[in-house]
Design a protein around this motif. Structure first.
Motif, PDB file in Angstrom:
ATOM      1  N   MET A 175       0.841  -1.184   0.000  1.00  0.00           N
ATOM      2  CA  MET A 175       0.000   0.000   0.000  1.00  0.00           C
ATOM      3  C   MET A 175       0.883   1.242   0.000  1.00  0.00           C
ATOM      4  O   MET A 175       1.698   1.448   0.892  1.00  0.00           O
ATOM      5  CB  MET A 175      -0.912   0.003   1.239  1.00  0.00           C
ATOM      6  N   ASN A 176       0.741   2.062  -1.036  1.00  0.00           N
ATOM      7  CA  ASN A 176       1.517   3.286  -1.188  1.00  0.00           C
ATOM      8  C   ASN A 176       0.577   4.459  -0.951  1.00  0.00           C
ATOM      9  O   ASN A 176      -0.172   4.859  -1.843  1.00  0.00           O
ATOM     10  CB  ASN A 176       2.126   3.328  -2.594  1.00  0.00           C
ATOM     11  N   VAL A 177       0.571   5.003   0.275  1.00  0.00           N
ATOM     12  CA  VAL A 177      -0.397   6.029   0.652  1.00  0.00           C
ATOM     13  C   VAL A 177       0.243   7.407   0.559  1.00  0.00           C
ATOM     14  O   VAL A 177       1.293   7.650   1.182  1.00  0.00           O
ATOM     15  CB  VAL A 177      -0.929   5.795   2.084  1.00  0.00           C
ATOM     16  N   THR A 178      -0.397   8.287  -0.202  1.00  0.00           N
ATOM     17  CA  THR A 178       0.041   9.673  -0.329  1.00  0.00           C
ATOM     18  C   THR A 178      -1.090  10.576   0.135  1.00  0.00           C
ATOM     19  O   THR A 178      -2.215  10.473  -0.370  1.00  0.00           O
ATOM     20  CB  THR A 178       0.398  10.015  -1.786  1.00  0.00           C
ATOM     21  N   ILE A 179      -0.798  11.431   1.091  1.00  0.00           N
ATOM     22  CA  ILE A 179      -1.789  12.369   1.625  1.00  0.00           C
ATOM     23  C   ILE A 179      -1.402  13.768   1.181  1.00  0.00           C
ATOM     24  O   ILE A 179      -0.256  14.189   1.360  1.00  0.00           O
ATOM     25  CB  ILE A 179      -1.850  12.303   3.160  1.00  0.00           C
ATOM     26  N   ILE A 180      -2.356  14.491   0.618  1.00  0.00           N
ATOM     27  CA  ILE A 180      -2.131  15.876   0.228  1.00  0.00           C
ATOM     28  C   ILE A 180      -2.778  16.769   1.285  1.00  0.00           C
ATOM     29  O   ILE A 180      -3.995  16.789   1.438  1.00  0.00           O
ATOM     30  CB  ILE A 180      -2.726  16.190  -1.158  1.00  0.00           C
ATOM     31  N   GLY A 181      -1.939  17.480   2.034  1.00  0.00           N
ATOM     32  CA  GLY A 181      -2.442  18.386   3.059  1.00  0.00           C
ATOM     33  C   GLY A 181      -2.089  17.932   4.459  1.00  0.00           C
ATOM     34  O   GLY A 181      -2.471  16.835   4.884  1.00  0.00           O
ATOM     35  N   ALA A 182      -1.361  18.794   5.195  1.00  0.00           N
ATOM     36  CA  ALA A 182      -0.974  18.485   6.580  1.00  0.00           C
ATOM     37  C   ALA A 182      -1.824  19.272   7.548  1.00  0.00           C
ATOM     38  O   ALA A 182      -1.321  19.893   8.478  1.00  0.00           O
ATOM     39  CB  ALA A 182       0.504  18.772   6.800  1.00  0.00           C
ATOM     40  N   GLY A 183      -3.145  19.239   7.321  1.00  0.00           N
ATOM     41  CA  GLY A 183      -4.078  19.750   8.310  1.00  0.00           C
ATOM     42  C   GLY A 183      -4.402  18.660   9.307  1.00  0.00           C
ATOM     43  O   GLY A 183      -3.791  17.586   9.327  1.00  0.00           O
ATOM     44  N   LEU A 184      -5.399  18.917  10.141  1.00  0.00           N
ATOM     45  CA  LEU A 184      -5.709  17.966  11.207  1.00  0.00           C
ATOM     46  C   LEU A 184      -6.174  16.612  10.672  1.00  0.00           C
ATOM     47  O   LEU A 184      -5.795  15.562  11.202  1.00  0.00           O
ATOM     48  CB  LEU A 184      -6.770  18.562  12.138  1.00  0.00           C
ATOM     49  N   GLY A 185      -7.000  16.616   9.631  1.00  0.00           N
ATOM     50  CA  GLY A 185      -7.499  15.352   9.101  1.00  0.00           C
ATOM     51  C   GLY A 185      -6.407  14.511   8.482  1.00  0.00           C
ATOM     52  O   GLY A 185      -6.287  13.307   8.748  1.00  0.00           O
ATOM     53  N   GLY A 186      -5.573  15.133   7.643  1.00  0.00           N
ATOM     54  CA  GLY A 186      -4.500  14.393   6.999  1.00  0.00           C
ATOM     55  C   GLY A 186      -3.476  13.869   7.985  1.00  0.00           C
ATOM     56  O   GLY A 186      -2.979  12.746   7.851  1.00  0.00           O
ATOM     57  N   LEU A 187      -3.142  14.675   8.980  1.00  0.00           N
ATOM     58  CA  LEU A 187      -2.160  14.250   9.974  1.00  0.00           C
ATOM     59  C   LEU A 187      -2.699  13.128  10.858  1.00  0.00           C
ATOM     60  O   LEU A 187      -1.959  12.225  11.250  1.00  0.00           O
ATOM     61  CB  LEU A 187      -1.740  15.441  10.830  1.00  0.00           C
ATOM     62  N   THR A 188      -3.995  13.184  11.195  1.00  0.00           N
ATOM     63  CA  THR A 188      -4.580  12.102  11.989  1.00  0.00           C
ATOM     64  C   THR A 188      -4.546  10.798  11.207  1.00  0.00           C
ATOM     65  O   THR A 188      -4.213   9.734  11.753  1.00  0.00           O
ATOM     66  CB  THR A 188      -6.021  12.441  12.399  1.00  0.00           C
ATOM     67  N   LEU A 189      -4.892  10.858   9.919  1.00  0.00           N
ATOM     68  CA  LEU A 189      -4.802   9.671   9.077  1.00  0.00           C
ATOM     69  C   LEU A 189      -3.372   9.134   9.060  1.00  0.00           C
ATOM     70  O   LEU A 189      -3.145   7.927   9.229  1.00  0.00           O
ATOM     71  CB  LEU A 189      -5.262  10.008   7.660  1.00  0.00           C
ATOM     72  N   ALA A 190      -2.402  10.015   8.878  1.00  0.00           N
ATOM     73  CA  ALA A 190      -1.001   9.581   8.846  1.00  0.00           C
ATOM     74  C   ALA A 190      -0.593   8.924  10.155  1.00  0.00           C
ATOM     75  O   ALA A 190       0.104   7.902  10.162  1.00  0.00           O
ATOM     76  CB  ALA A 190      -0.100  10.774   8.539  1.00  0.00           C
ATOM     77  N   ARG A 191      -1.038   9.496  11.264  1.00  0.00           N
ATOM     78  CA  ARG A 191      -0.681   8.939  12.568  1.00  0.00           C
ATOM     79  C   ARG A 191      -1.309   7.555  12.772  1.00  0.00           C
ATOM     80  O   ARG A 191      -0.633   6.626  13.240  1.00  0.00           O
ATOM     81  CB  ARG A 191      -1.132   9.893  13.676  1.00  0.00           C
ATOM     82  N   VAL A 192      -2.577   7.389  12.426  1.00  0.00           N
ATOM     83  CA  VAL A 192      -3.224   6.088  12.617  1.00  0.00           C
ATOM     84  C   VAL A 192      -2.585   5.040  11.710  1.00  0.00           C
ATOM     85  O   VAL A 192      -2.363   3.890  12.132  1.00  0.00           O
ATOM     86  CB  VAL A 192      -4.748   6.198  12.372  1.00  0.00           C
ATOM     87  N   LEU A 193      -2.252   5.414  10.484  1.00  0.00           N
ATOM     88  CA  LEU A 193      -1.546   4.472   9.614  1.00  0.00           C
ATOM     89  C   LEU A 193      -0.192   4.102  10.208  1.00  0.00           C
ATOM     90  O   LEU A 193       0.210   2.927  10.182  1.00  0.00           O
ATOM     91  CB  LEU A 193      -1.369   5.086   8.223  1.00  0.00           C
ATOM     92  N   HIS A 194       0.521   5.081  10.749  1.00  0.00           N
ATOM     93  CA  HIS A 194       1.820   4.803  11.376  1.00  0.00           C
ATOM     94  C   HIS A 194       1.671   3.848  12.554  1.00  0.00           C
ATOM     95  O   HIS A 194       2.486   2.923  12.716  1.00  0.00           O
ATOM     96  CB  HIS A 194       2.453   6.115  11.828  1.00  0.00           C
ATOM     97  N   VAL A 195       0.645   4.047  13.369  1.00  0.00           N
ATOM     98  CA  VAL A 195       0.397   3.165  14.509  1.00  0.00           C
ATOM     99  C   VAL A 195       0.243   1.718  14.044  1.00  0.00           C
ATOM    100  O   VAL A 195       0.676   0.779  14.730  1.00  0.00           O
ATOM    101  CB  VAL A 195      -0.861   3.631  15.283  1.00  0.00           C
TER     102      VAL A 195
END
Length: 374
Positions: A1-21
């Motif tokens: 899975m190659n996940v790319t998030i556009i935007g480091a607002g609260l929603g994008g960062l929360t998604l990134a954090r949960v994926l990292h977990v």
């Protein structure tokens, strides 16, 4: 899975954090040059029925609790003469603890591996490739190709057109934003009117009012609400701060001076913030390898829910992907269906008020919320 998030607002960062977990690698691309490239807004009340669930999914409950500003859940409702209609102290039992937006964002950034967020990448365009992946082109000419692209890039999302041709439209209302610093010392009467938390003052029009919130330290952040067409605001020269503030204050002629001082005595230039929204109930057909979170998906006028819904979107999408890593499309479809229903369903007044006031919600406040005052 190659996940790319556009935007480091609260929603994008929360998604990134949960994926990292859950051990899923992710890259976040943000147009701003650094976390503090601009002011990150004011206070956010993070609700126990949505936003706090996202914080828990991100494994950051203790860190979040360390950001909460005690006493800021207090609330005062005044009339235009400054008379107190209702007051609620913050006894620690409310379900909407207050934090500074910038500190919440920094908490999420700090919880990601270094290099996860790539700063200074402004999107120029996005296109779908023949193999179903998506290519993002940045204004510096660089590109990135992703098998899963998530638009967390706000109201004017560059990713959204891959899914729908819907665009935000002006909703007929706007805020004019000001700040008072050293409020207790320099503006004691106004500071007393605001109190230790939030203050709402309304007059004859239900859509016009002065809303203020005590932030960290001795700062009062004000949102002057006005229901006017954009052409009306265009007649005001906001490049002349004193004249603009005086013109906005004219709309509240006769109001108590401790209230209008929030406009006329501001320590910052007044900033116009028109309210735009996407169509309520917006949906789109499933497009492989791309989805949206937060304002990119369901932009609405400020109602206290936007940040909470954004971080819940991010958390639920991350959890869905972690639960079905071998069937990404099924995971996205499950997330989108829940998000569509949630964003189209207003939070019930009783649920909202109970989260703020506990089980003993006063009938007088219910009447104010429902517009039943004579």
């Amino acid at each position: 899975m190659n996940v790319t998030i556009i935007g480091a607002g609260l929603g994008g960062l929360t998604l990134a954090r949960v994926l990292h977990v859950h051990g899923i690698p992710v890259a976040v691309y943000e147009a701003e040059s650094s976390p503090m490239a601009r002011m990150q807004g004011g206070m956010l009340d993070i609700h126990d029925y949505n936003g706090q669930l996202a914080v828990e999914a991100a494994g950051l409950v203790d860190e979040f609790r360390g950001l909460v500003l005690d006493g800021r859940q207090a609330m005062r409702i005044l009339d235009q003469d400054g008379n107190l209609l209702f007051e609620k102290v913050d006894d620690g039992t409310g379900g909407r603890p207050e934090v500074q937006r910038g500190e919440l964002r920094q908490m999420l950034i700090d919880a990601l591996p270094e290099g996860t967020v790539r700063w200074g990448y402004k999107v120029d365009g996005v296109r779908t490739l023949d193999d179903g992946c998506h290519e993002v082109t940045f204004t510096d000419g660089t590109t990135v190709v992703s098998s899963l692209l998530v638009g967390a890039d706000g109201a004017w999302s560059k990713v959204r057109p891959l899914l729908t041709d819907a665009t935000p439209e002006y909703e007929g209302t706007a805020f004019v934003e000001t700040y008072l610093f050293d409020a207790d010392t320099q503006h004691p009467a106004t500071a007393a009117a605001v109190g230790g938390g939030s203050m709402v003052a309304h007059g004859g029009s239900p859509d016009d009012g002065i809303n203020a919130h005590r932030e960290s330290g001795d700062t009062v952040h004000t949102y002057v609400a006005l229901s006017r067409p954009l052409d009306w605001f265009a007649t005001i020269d906001f490049t002349d701060p004193a004249t603009a503030a005086a013109r906005i204050a004219e709309e509240f002629d006769g109001w108590a001076p401790e209230l209008t001082a929030l406009i006329t005595d501001g320590d910052t230039d007044p900033v116009l913030r028109p309210h735009y929204a996407l169509p309520v109930g917006l949906r789109w057909a499933r497009v492989p390898g791309v989805t949206l979170v937060g304002d990119a998906a369901h932009l609405a006028p400020p109602n206290g829910e936007g940040a909470n819904l954004a971080i819940l979107d991010g958390a639920e999408l991350g959890q869905a992907l972690a639960a079905q890593p071998d069937d990404v499309e099924a995971a996205i479809a499950r997330y989108e269906e829940a998000m569509f229903v949630r964003s189209a369903t207003p939070v019930d007044d009783a649920v909202l008020l109970e989260s703020l006031f506990g089980n003993d919600v006063p009938e007088s406040l219910l009447e104010l919320v429902r517009g039943e005052q004579g």
